[in-house]
Design a protein around this motif. Structure first.
Motif, PDB file in Angstrom:
ATOM      1  N   ALA A  44     -30.713 -60.517  -6.900  1.00  0.00           N
ATOM      2  CA  ALA A  44     -30.850 -60.816  -8.323  1.00  0.00           C
ATOM      3  C   ALA A  44     -31.569 -59.707  -9.050  1.00  0.00           C
ATOM      4  O   ALA A  44     -31.238 -59.351 -10.178  1.00  0.00           O
ATOM      5  CB  ALA A  44     -31.621 -62.149  -8.505  1.00  0.00           C
ATOM      6  N   ALA A  45     -32.579 -59.105  -8.388  1.00  0.00           N
ATOM      7  CA  ALA A  45     -33.333 -58.026  -9.024  1.00  0.00           C
ATOM      8  C   ALA A  45     -32.455 -56.823  -9.299  1.00  0.00           C
ATOM      9  O   ALA A  45     -32.707 -56.051 -10.225  1.00  0.00           O
ATOM     10  CB  ALA A  45     -34.500 -57.619  -8.135  1.00  0.00           C
ATOM     11  N   ALA A  46     -31.399 -56.657  -8.494  1.00  0.00           N
ATOM     12  CA  ALA A  46     -30.508 -55.508  -8.689  1.00  0.00           C
ATOM     13  C   ALA A  46     -29.672 -55.644  -9.940  1.00  0.00           C
ATOM     14  O   ALA A  46     -29.141 -54.666 -10.454  1.00  0.00           O
ATOM     15  CB  ALA A  46     -29.592 -55.350  -7.476  1.00  0.00           C
ATOM     16  N   VAL A  47     -29.513 -56.890 -10.462  1.00  0.00           N
ATOM     17  CA  VAL A  47     -28.694 -57.082 -11.650  1.00  0.00           C
ATOM     18  C   VAL A  47     -29.471 -57.849 -12.715  1.00  0.00           C
ATOM     19  O   VAL A  47     -28.928 -58.660 -13.437  1.00  0.00           O
ATOM     20  CB  VAL A  47     -27.394 -57.845 -11.301  1.00  0.00           C
ATOM     21  N   LEU A  48     -30.749 -57.588 -12.818  1.00  0.00           N
ATOM     22  CA  LEU A  48     -31.564 -58.318 -13.771  1.00  0.00           C
ATOM     23  C   LEU A  48     -31.125 -58.044 -15.196  1.00  0.00           C
ATOM     24  O   LEU A  48     -30.850 -56.915 -15.572  1.00  0.00           O
ATOM     25  CB  LEU A  48     -33.039 -57.913 -13.622  1.00  0.00           C
ATOM     26  N   PRO A  49     -31.042 -59.098 -16.044  1.00  0.00           N
ATOM     27  CA  PRO A  49     -30.737 -58.869 -17.436  1.00  0.00           C
ATOM     28  C   PRO A  49     -31.770 -57.957 -18.077  1.00  0.00           C
ATOM     29  O   PRO A  49     -32.942 -58.005 -17.754  1.00  0.00           O
ATOM     30  CB  PRO A  49     -30.790 -60.285 -18.038  1.00  0.00           C
ATOM     31  N   GLY A  50     -31.326 -57.128 -19.011  1.00  0.00           N
ATOM     32  CA  GLY A  50     -32.238 -56.274 -19.753  1.00  0.00           C
ATOM     33  C   GLY A  50     -32.353 -54.873 -19.213  1.00  0.00           C
ATOM     34  O   GLY A  50     -32.957 -54.027 -19.853  1.00  0.00           O
ATOM     35  N   GLN A  51     -31.811 -54.576 -18.024  1.00  0.00           N
ATOM     36  CA  GLN A  51     -31.978 -53.248 -17.464  1.00  0.00           C
ATOM     37  C   GLN A  51     -31.258 -52.188 -18.287  1.00  0.00           C
ATOM     38  O   GLN A  51     -31.589 -51.025 -18.196  1.00  0.00           O
ATOM     39  CB  GLN A  51     -31.482 -53.230 -16.018  1.00  0.00           C
ATOM     40  N   ALA A  52     -30.274 -52.602 -19.081  1.00  0.00           N
ATOM     41  CA  ALA A  52     -29.566 -51.619 -19.897  1.00  0.00           C
ATOM     42  C   ALA A  52     -30.489 -50.971 -20.913  1.00  0.00           C
ATOM     43  O   ALA A  52     -30.262 -49.839 -21.318  1.00  0.00           O
ATOM     44  CB  ALA A  52     -28.400 -52.284 -20.625  1.00  0.00           C
ATOM     45  N   HIS A  53     -31.538 -51.676 -21.323  1.00  0.00           N
ATOM     46  CA  HIS A  53     -32.455 -51.105 -22.318  1.00  0.00           C
ATOM     47  C   HIS A  53     -33.133 -49.847 -21.789  1.00  0.00           C
ATOM     48  O   HIS A  53     -33.500 -48.967 -22.553  1.00  0.00           O
ATOM     49  CB  HIS A  53     -33.512 -52.134 -22.706  1.00  0.00           C
ATOM     50  N   ALA A  54     -33.305 -49.759 -20.473  1.00  0.00           N
ATOM     51  CA  ALA A  54     -33.972 -48.602 -19.902  1.00  0.00           C
ATOM     52  C   ALA A  54     -33.157 -47.333 -20.065  1.00  0.00           C
ATOM     53  O   ALA A  54     -33.675 -46.228 -20.040  1.00  0.00           O
ATOM     54  CB  ALA A  54     -34.251 -48.845 -18.417  1.00  0.00           C
ATOM     55  N   ALA A  55     -31.836 -47.480 -20.261  1.00  0.00           N
ATOM     56  CA  ALA A  55     -30.967 -46.318 -20.404  1.00  0.00           C
ATOM     57  C   ALA A  55     -30.974 -45.768 -21.820  1.00  0.00           C
ATOM     58  O   ALA A  55     -30.363 -44.754 -22.092  1.00  0.00           O
ATOM     59  CB  ALA A  55     -29.547 -46.688 -19.987  1.00  0.00           C
ATOM     60  N   GLY A  56     -31.658 -46.407 -22.743  1.00  0.00           N
ATOM     61  CA  GLY A  56     -31.698 -45.938 -24.123  1.00  0.00           C
ATOM     62  C   GLY A  56     -31.436 -47.090 -25.062  1.00  0.00           C
ATOM     63  O   GLY A  56     -30.823 -48.087 -24.682  1.00  0.00           O
ATOM     64  N   PRO A  57     -31.886 -46.983 -26.317  1.00  0.00           N
ATOM     65  CA  PRO A  57     -31.773 -48.108 -27.242  1.00  0.00           C
ATOM     66  C   PRO A  57     -30.341 -48.492 -27.557  1.00  0.00           C
ATOM     67  O   PRO A  57     -30.077 -49.622 -27.922  1.00  0.00           O
ATOM     68  CB  PRO A  57     -32.507 -47.610 -28.499  1.00  0.00           C
ATOM     69  N   GLY A  58     -29.380 -47.556 -27.437  1.00  0.00           N
ATOM     70  CA  GLY A  58     -28.002 -47.881 -27.760  1.00  0.00           C
ATOM     71  C   GLY A  58     -27.183 -48.322 -26.572  1.00  0.00           C
ATOM     72  O   GLY A  58     -25.987 -48.567 -26.700  1.00  0.00           O
ATOM     73  N   ALA A  59     -27.784 -48.433 -25.386  1.00  0.00           N
ATOM     74  CA  ALA A  59     -27.042 -48.761 -24.174  1.00  0.00           C
ATOM     75  C   ALA A  59     -26.496 -50.184 -24.240  1.00  0.00           C
ATOM     76  O   ALA A  59     -27.200 -51.111 -24.629  1.00  0.00           O
ATOM     77  CB  ALA A  59     -27.926 -48.589 -22.947  1.00  0.00           C
ATOM     78  N   TYR A  60     -25.232 -50.345 -23.846  1.00  0.00           N
ATOM     79  CA  TYR A  60     -24.588 -51.652 -23.829  1.00  0.00           C
ATOM     80  C   TYR A  60     -24.631 -52.216 -22.413  1.00  0.00           C
ATOM     81  O   TYR A  60     -24.376 -51.489 -21.439  1.00  0.00           O
ATOM     82  CB  TYR A  60     -23.137 -51.529 -24.299  1.00  0.00           C
ATOM     83  N   ALA A  61     -24.944 -53.486 -22.271  1.00  0.00           N
ATOM     84  CA  ALA A  61     -24.997 -54.126 -20.958  1.00  0.00           C
ATOM     85  C   ALA A  61     -23.654 -54.762 -20.667  1.00  0.00           C
ATOM     86  O   ALA A  61     -23.324 -55.823 -21.210  1.00  0.00           O
ATOM     87  CB  ALA A  61     -26.104 -55.172 -20.928  1.00  0.00           C
ATOM     88  N   PHE A  62     -22.857 -54.111 -19.828  1.00  0.00           N
ATOM     89  CA  PHE A  62     -21.578 -54.680 -19.419  1.00  0.00           C
ATOM     90  C   PHE A  62     -21.820 -55.857 -18.479  1.00  0.00           C
ATOM     91  O   PHE A  62     -22.843 -55.933 -17.800  1.00  0.00           O
ATOM     92  CB  PHE A  62     -20.717 -53.630 -18.728  1.00  0.00           C
ATOM     93  N   ASP A  63     -20.887 -56.786 -18.464  1.00  0.00           N
ATOM     94  CA  ASP A  63     -20.964 -57.897 -17.543  1.00  0.00           C
ATOM     95  C   ASP A  63     -21.043 -57.344 -16.127  1.00  0.00           C
ATOM     96  O   ASP A  63     -20.171 -56.585 -15.698  1.00  0.00           O
ATOM     97  CB  ASP A  63     -19.721 -58.784 -17.690  1.00  0.00           C
ATOM     98  N   PRO A  64     -22.104 -57.673 -15.361  1.00  0.00           N
ATOM     99  CA  PRO A  64     -22.243 -57.112 -14.013  1.00  0.00           C
ATOM    100  C   PRO A  64     -21.138 -57.550 -13.060  1.00  0.00           C
ATOM    101  O   PRO A  64     -20.964 -56.946 -12.000  1.00  0.00           O
ATOM    102  CB  PRO A  64     -23.612 -57.611 -13.554  1.00  0.00           C
ATOM    103  N   ASP A  65     -20.396 -58.599 -13.432  1.00  0.00           N
ATOM    104  CA  ASP A  65     -19.280 -59.050 -12.598  1.00  0.00           C
ATOM    105  C   ASP A  65     -17.963 -58.378 -12.966  1.00  0.00           C
ATOM    106  O   ASP A  65     -16.926 -58.689 -12.375  1.00  0.00           O
ATOM    107  CB  ASP A  65     -19.110 -60.567 -12.714  1.00  0.00           C
ATOM    108  N   ALA A  66     -17.989 -57.473 -13.961  1.00  0.00           N
ATOM    109  CA  ALA A  66     -16.756 -56.854 -14.436  1.00  0.00           C
ATOM    110  C   ALA A  66     -16.115 -55.982 -13.357  1.00  0.00           C
ATOM    111  O   ALA A  66     -16.800 -55.230 -12.661  1.00  0.00           O
ATOM    112  CB  ALA A  66     -17.035 -56.021 -15.686  1.00  0.00           C
ATOM    113  N   LYS A  67     -14.801 -56.095 -13.231  1.00  0.00           N
ATOM    114  CA  LYS A  67     -14.029 -55.269 -12.306  1.00  0.00           C
ATOM    115  C   LYS A  67     -13.450 -54.069 -13.054  1.00  0.00           C
ATOM    116  O   LYS A  67     -13.034 -54.196 -14.210  1.00  0.00           O
ATOM    117  CB  LYS A  67     -12.885 -56.083 -11.686  1.00  0.00           C
ATOM    118  N   ASN A  68     -13.421 -52.923 -12.397  1.00  0.00           N
ATOM    119  CA  ASN A  68     -12.822 -51.744 -13.010  1.00  0.00           C
ATOM    120  C   ASN A  68     -11.303 -51.859 -12.995  1.00  0.00           C
ATOM    121  O   ASN A  68     -10.707 -52.274 -11.991  1.00  0.00           O
ATOM    122  CB  ASN A  68     -13.248 -50.476 -12.260  1.00  0.00           C
ATOM    123  N   VAL A  69     -10.680 -51.487 -14.114  1.00  0.00           N
ATOM    124  CA  VAL A  69      -9.227 -51.516 -14.211  1.00  0.00           C
ATOM    125  C   VAL A  69      -8.782 -50.303 -15.022  1.00  0.00           C
ATOM    126  O   VAL A  69      -9.449 -49.911 -15.988  1.00  0.00           O
ATOM    127  CB  VAL A  69      -8.739 -52.834 -14.850  1.00  0.00           C
TER     128      VAL A  69
END
Length: 474
Positions: A44-69
């Motif tokens: 759970a710690a590996a996908v904690l909500p809010g970690q996108a903020h650490a990448a910069g104020p404009g970072a978007y948090a994609f659904d961690p379950d999203a599959k690449n297509v």
């Protein structure tokens, strides 16, 4: 066979031996459960909500379950999107990319795309994406477009396309494969960066058999703005994407937003209910008075991320606010209205609010986040669902209302058990390990007390051989 000696020189009976073995097995199972709980916390710690903020104020948090297509330039080579599964893709300027979905012949279907420009720089008024749903002979079922509008600054925007089942319609009513076409329009030739996409495909539940639902849009609805809310503000921090949207109920909610950042929230809106929202930006602490047009954008999207309405405000360093226009109650009949705003209020569920602050404020007001208030009101008593069976994401449950009171996002609400607190708090892996050891110690102590009559020391209750030993691997 020799029996084990008990304290006091008495041999253990066969029954006591069996009891000792049972306690030992239970102890081993509990150790395994403790280890599994800690491992779950680490995951759970590996996908904690809010970690996108650490990448910069404009970072978007994609659904961690999203599959690449990968989108295809030829429709016959398009990859299949499964219903209810989030996907992640990319699109370059001027590209037209195909994906594929399989529809039945009874359900309304929706495909949405969230375009995430990231740090691609300035954008023009008309820059954006178009999403269309098509039969394989290229007959169009429906389309939707999203652009950055007069704000002309990069931020996540969403568009959707849908197929509506309608008696008498001659196109897009059959079951089978359909194409999803996502097109990107970019005015500037200098903009060559790819945008990320978050894609979703959903089908609406069937309506109750024999129900006589209206087949025309509403004639009128209460259009007066409600009285402003009073009472104490509460602090609640928004998420960095739809999957992290913080749940809200009626109230005045305080947060901060930095230039170039978008905050996401969600509100349960049931059948027959109306949603009202106002965003009020605080004055600048520095006392500056420089004008910035379209400084803040407040947007509302429906449960399939389809755009409903938005409002913007200009900023000159003093308090400013923007409100969504009064919207009709959520109703099945809204889908037949020619207005896209009314048509988007076609089902109940979680409605998403987002607050974006223009990066242009950096030049005059610096990079520090500005406080703002988000006022939310949902009016009217909830009405009965028109669906047969479970509504899924197209309904509101008592649990949803409880989640809104608690302020949890979707992932936090989905978790259960003691480790939910770990995930929601957003603490680091080291803290998770410490908590895991604490959980193990508590379990060990309980086992010792429970097992004292059979295996513990008469005075202390601890197992023979000394104190608690952690499981192997610690």
């Amino acid at each position: 066979m020799d029996r084990q000696w008990r304290p006091g020189g008495r041999r253990a009976s066969a029954r006591e031996d069996d009891e000792g073995k049972r306690v030992k097995r239970q102890r081993q199972r509990n150790r395994g459960r403790a280890v599994a709980a800690v491992l779950a916390a680490l995951c759970a710690a590996a996908v904690l909500p809010g970690q996108a903020h650490a990448a910069g104020p404009g970072a978007y948090a994609f659904d961690p379950d999203a599959k690449n297509v990968q989108g295809a330039t030829a429709n016959v080579e398009a990859s299949e999107l499964d219903e209810g599964v989030p996907y992640r893709s990319t699109i370059r300027p001027g590209e037209k990319l195909y994906y594929r979905v399989t529809l039945d012949d009874v359900s309304a279907a929706y495909v949405s795309a969230v375009a995430v420009p990231g740090d691609s720089g300035p954008v023009a008024y008309g820059d954006g994406i178009t999403v269309s749903l098509r039969e394989t002979d290229d007959s169009q079922c429906g389309s939707g477009r999203a652009n950055f509008g007069s704000g002309a600054y990069a931020r996540p925007v969403a568009a959707y396309a849908y197929r509506t089942i309608k008696e008498g319609s001659g196109t897009c009513q059959d079951g089978g494969p359909y194409d999803v076409l996502v097109e990107r329009e970019t005015k500037s030739a200098a903009d060559t960066d790819a945008w990320d996409l978050e894609l979703r495909f959903l089908q609406e539940p069937q309506v109750k058999s024999g129900s006589a639902l209206p087949t025309e849009g509403p004639d009128s609805w209460p259009s007066a703005s409600p009285q402003p809310l009073t009472g104490q503000q509460q602090k609640r921090s928004g998420g960095a994407g739809y999957s992290e949207a913080t749940s809200l109920e009626n109230g005045r909610w305080q947060d901060t937003v930095a230039p170039g950042q978008t905050r996401f929230y969600r509100v349960p809106v049931d059948w027959g209910q109306q949603i009202y929202a106002t965003a009020g930006l605080s004055n600048s602490a520095g006392g500056k008075k420089e004008f910035v047009g379209n400084a803040l954008t407040l947007s509302l999207n429906n449960p399939v991320q389809g755009p409903v309405s938005d409002a913007s405000l200009s900023y000159s360093g003093g308090p400013a606010s923007a409100s969504l226009r009064p919207l009709p109650p959520v109703a099945h009949r809204n889908r037949f209205d020619p207005s896209s705003q009314v048509g988007a209020l076609r089902f109940a569920g979680w409605y998403y609010l987002s607050v974006s602050l223009s990066p242009k404020l950096k030049e005059s007001y610096g990079t520090e986040p500005l406080p703002f208030e988000l006022s939310v009101q949902v009016k009217n008593k909830a009405e009965e669902s028109p669906y047969e069976g479970d509504a899924g994401v197209f309904g509101v449950t008592d649990q949803d209302r409880e989640v809104a009171r608690d302020g949890k996002n979707a992932r936090q609400a989905a978790r259960s058990g003691p480790m939910t607190v770990v995930a929601a708090a957003g603490i680091g892996t080291g803290s998770v390990l410490v908590l895991g050891l604490g959980v193990w110690t508590l379990l060990a102590r309980r086992r010792a007390v429970a097992g004292a009559p059979a295996t513990g020391h008469p005075a202390t209750g601890h197992p023979a051989g000394g104190g608690h030993q952690p499981p192997q691997g610690w």
